[in-house]
Write an enzyme that holds these catalytic residues in place. Structure first.
Site, PDB file in Angstrom:
ATOM      1  N   ASP A 207      15.608  -1.236  10.211  1.00 36.05           N
ATOM      2  CA  ASP A 207      16.822  -0.496  10.563  1.00 36.05           C
ATOM      3  C   ASP A 207      17.987  -1.473  10.771  1.00 36.05           C
ATOM      4  O   ASP A 207      17.791  -2.573  11.280  1.00 36.05           O
ATOM      5  CB  ASP A 207      16.541   0.267  11.868  1.00 36.05           C
ATOM      6  CG  ASP A 207      17.737   1.055  12.355  1.00 36.05           C
ATOM      7  OD1 ASP A 207      18.108   2.020  11.673  1.00 36.05           O
ATOM      8  OD2 ASP A 207      18.296   0.698  13.421  1.00 36.05           O
TER       9      ASP A 207
ATOM     10  N   GLU B 117      17.593  -1.373   5.508  1.00 33.80           N
ATOM     11  CA  GLU B 117      18.818  -0.568   5.523  1.00 33.80           C
ATOM     12  C   GLU B 117      20.037  -1.497   5.447  1.00 33.80           C
ATOM     13  O   GLU B 117      20.429  -2.096   6.445  1.00 33.80           O
ATOM     14  CB  GLU B 117      18.898   0.280   6.794  1.00 33.80           C
ATOM     15  CG  GLU B 117      20.097   1.208   6.772  1.00 33.80           C
ATOM     16  CD  GLU B 117      20.527   1.707   8.136  1.00 33.80           C
ATOM     17  OE1 GLU B 117      21.240   2.718   8.195  1.00 33.80           O
ATOM     18  OE2 GLU B 117      20.172   1.072   9.151  1.00 33.80           O
TER      19      GLU B 117
END
Ligand SMILES: *[C@@H]1O[C@H](CO)[C@@H](O)[C@H](O)[C@H]1NC(C)=O
Ligand SMILES: *[C@@H]1O[C@H](CO)[C@@H](O)[C@H](O)[C@H]1NC(C)=O
Ligand SMILES: *[C@@H]1O[C@H](CO)[C@@H](O)[C@H](O)[C@H]1NC(C)=O
Ligand SMILES: *[C@@H]1O[C@H](CO)[C@@H](O)[C@H](O)[C@H]1NC(C)=O
Ligand SMILES: *[C@@H]1O[C@H](CO)[C@@H](O)[C@H](O)[C@H]1NC(C)=O
Ligand SMILES: *[C@@H]1O[C@H](CO)[C@@H](O)[C@H](O)[C@H]1NC(C)=O
Length: 590
Positions: free
Chosen positions: A216, A242
């Site tokens: 993330d 990400e």
């Protein structure tokens, strides 16, 4: 995670199995411990699903349908609260979250694995919480820059900019990687101690059987810091990162391919623009578009952040004109990237957390109780079989004879045609499929050699078919079967069903009739958010709401007037939408 607050947030299928109630016995896939992708494997992001409900769904549907991976919500302890984004604010590395405890997590990993499905954990390692003090869902207390036994003041960045240490300028690499993302305490990932703590957490997940990690907010961590952390892992696993591309920004997705796959948001935005309003005719080949190469991309139509995009109309589950379903047919047919499919819930408010405390519920080819179960939608699950059958075969026979009409093959094993135009498309298609009869897997499966939907006959590298408006056709060598075709029309690959409410109610001047119910589109039982019906056919009050197919919901009518709000009497009306088309509900006031 993106700027939340403002935006945030095997081969079972050898036979082209696409039914909503799988009959094939699950057989384990072989696991290759390889950080690089296998583009024939499809990931489901089970957003907000509890560990127990994922375990059950792996066994009931996901494994038998041929999906390979499930990406689960962040499993570490986090701040309390009902909003979905609380899970992105870690307070310790205990495996205890809203979605379940350590033993439930381990049980999920092993039950999914036994169904041939591997787990990708969402790894939140850029930061800890934004909230400055409290107690996490596992009982750990914390205060600003102080997570007892884990991190203290010296383990965090303070960029000393912008007054509040927040990232303001995305064109400044230093700020993006050293200031705070929406006030989230930013870990000093250049520190050996911090790297060791993060690696210990990730190795704990690996010890529980996790076989992939989604990093993330990777853009907010220098790529070299991620490389160092991953070098400490006990074994090689699938990595996807990400890294949200921003035009003109100095930090590029390509910097991160050294660590594993990168989530290519330019793909997501391109599909959004093409399927919501532009044209789909130029989606043939992305290799010269400046994106990361397909072999290094994790590609999706939507994730939990993009469906909540505040800055542009997102492509999401209730987009008009079947756009969401058609984009998935494209995404799963086209060779670019390792595909992910989002499976979440309907919502009306940006913050809304998962229904029923995360106890996901599906039935047939849809969801219930607010859950969408997109992974069961017929067109989407059918394309998982298509993708497995075509493997890595190259795209060929591209045809786009008119705007928003495209067709292409994958080697000698598959062919798809997508009609995003608003009229039916009858065409003769050139294909490399061998002579024979094939089932259109989007409209039905082969059952004892006969197609339950539409069929095509390929002869000498050609076939003729009619594709209805806003629909698609997909055939592959794993789903041969005979059936009628030609003028026959398959049901639309519908993402939504039009539900027409017709409520007979006499009213006095000043009174109006509304419908309210369990779905976000029906105001989630909030009378202030109820849908106004039209009195044009008085005394029948009418209105239309689009709902996902095969979805059960409840509703009541409201009479609003000078004397306040009156509800229809109990019980609630309960219905289930059909697989496609529309539904008319005739009810009388009671
Ligand atoms: C799995 O690996 C074994 C041993 O290498 C091999 O015999 C088998 O065919 C493989 N199965 C699949 C489904 O690839
Ligand atoms: C985890 O949760 C389950 C279900 O609530 C419970 O039975 C079990 O005791 C819990 N395990 C631990 C270690 O807390
Ligand atoms: C496929 O069908 C065409 C048309 O009937 C025929 O000419 C051709 O020989 C067939 N090919 C094979 C491999 O049977
Ligand atoms: C395919 O050919 C078979 C045998 O000639 C015929 O019965 C069937 O109707 C054809 N189907 C289509 C879709 O043309
Ligand atoms: C109708 O639905 C509401 C909201 O879920 C619920 O609170 C209520 O109990 C239901 N009414 C009946 C009679 O089941
Ligand atoms: C509802 O009423 C419409 C209009 O009278 C009618 O066409 C339709 O068949 C009715 N639907 C049901 C389910 O009774």
């Amino acid at each position: 995670m993106r700027n939340f607050g403002t935006l945030l947030a095997s081969v079972l299928l050898a036979a082209g199995f696409t039914s909503a109630s799988p009959v094939a016995a699950p057989a384990p896939h072989n696991v290759t411990l390889n950080a690089r992708q296998n583009p024939t494997e499809v990931i489901i992001q089970m957003f907000g699903w509890s560990w127990d409900s994922i375990a059950a769904e792996c066994e009931a549907f996901i494994g038998p349908a041929g999906y390979s991976w499930v990406q689960v919500s962040p499993p570490q302890e986090h701040i309390t609260g009902g909003q979905w984004w609380t899970e992105y604010q870690p307070v310790s590395y205990k495996i205890q979250s809203k979605r379940g405890n350590r033993s439930q997590f381990q049980n999920m990993v092993s039950r999914c694995r036994n169904s041939g499905v591997r787990i990708i954990a969402d790894a939140v390692i850029n930061h800890m919480s934004a909230i400055n003090s409290g107690t996490g869902v596992g009982g750990s207390s914390f205060s600003q820059f102080n997570y007892p036994g884990i991190y203290q003041r010296q383990d965090f960045h303070t960029c000393n900019r912008n007054g509040n240490n927040d990232i303001m300028n995305y064109n400044d690499r230093y700020e993006v990687q050293n200031c705070e993302l929406n006030n989230l305490a930013d870990l000093a990932t250049e520190s050996d101690y911090v790297r060791g703590k993060i690696a210990a957490y990730l190795n704990d997940l690996l010890s529980l059987g996790v076989e992939g990690l989604r990093i993330d907010a990777a853009k907010h961590i220098p790529t070299g810091d991620i490389s160092n952390i991953l070098s400490r892992l006990s074994r090689v696993v699938y990595i996807t990162q990400e890294v949200i591309f921003g035009p003109g920004e100095p930090i590029l997705p390509s910097e991160y391919t050294r660590n594993g796959d990168v989530q290519e948001f330019r793909y997501t935005y391109t599909l959004r623009d093409a399927f919501l309003g532009g044209t789909i005719n130029n989606l043939r080949d992305f290799s010269t578009w400046g994106w990361v190469a397909g072999g290094q991309a994790n590609a999706f139509v939507a994730n939990h952040d993009t469906e909540r995009d505040h800055f542009a109309t997102p492509l999401k589950y209730d987009s008009p004109n079947n756009a969401y379903v058609l984009a998935h047919v494209f995404s799963l047919a086209h060779p670019y990237g390792q595909p992910s499919v989002l499976s979440g819930y309907s919502w009306s408010n940006f913050d809304t957390g998962a229904p029923d405390n995360g106890a996901g519920r599906c039935s047939g080819s849809g969801g219930s109780g607010g859950w969408l179960c997109q992974h069961r939608w017929l067109a989407i699950s059918a394309m998982v079989g298509f993708r497995r059958t075509v493997g890595t075969a190259a795209l060929n026979n591209w045809q786009s004879p008119a705007n928003n009409r495209i067709a292409f093959g994958r080697g000698t094993t598959g062919f798809v045609a997508i009609n995003r135009a608003t009229s039916a498309w009858t065409g003769t298609f050139t294909t490399s499929l061998p002579n024979g009869s094939y089932c259109d897997v989007i409209s039905g499966n082969p059952v004892n050699g006969a197609c339950s939907g539409f069929a095509v006959n390929v002869s000498g590298g050609r076939f003729t078919a009619t594709i209805p408006a806003l629909s698609a056709l997909a055939v592959h060598t794993g789903a041969r079967g005979t059936g009628t075709g030609g003028g026959n029309t398959p049901p639309p690959a519908s993402g939504t069903v039009a539900v027409n409410f017709r409520s007979t109610a006499t009213t006095v001047l000043g009174e109006n009739i509304f419908v309210v119910g369990s779905l976000a589109q029906l105001g989630a039982w909030n009378p202030d958010a109820a849908v106004a019906l039209s009195s044009a056919s008085y005394p029948v009050w009418t209105g239309t709401v689009n709902v996902a197919p095969n979805t059960e919901f409840q509703y009541k009518f409201l009479r609003k007037g000078p004397n306040g709000v009156q509800w229809t009497s109990d019980p609630n009306f309960t219905v289930r939408t059909p697989a496609s088309g529309s539904q008319t509900l005739n009810d009388s006031w009671r």
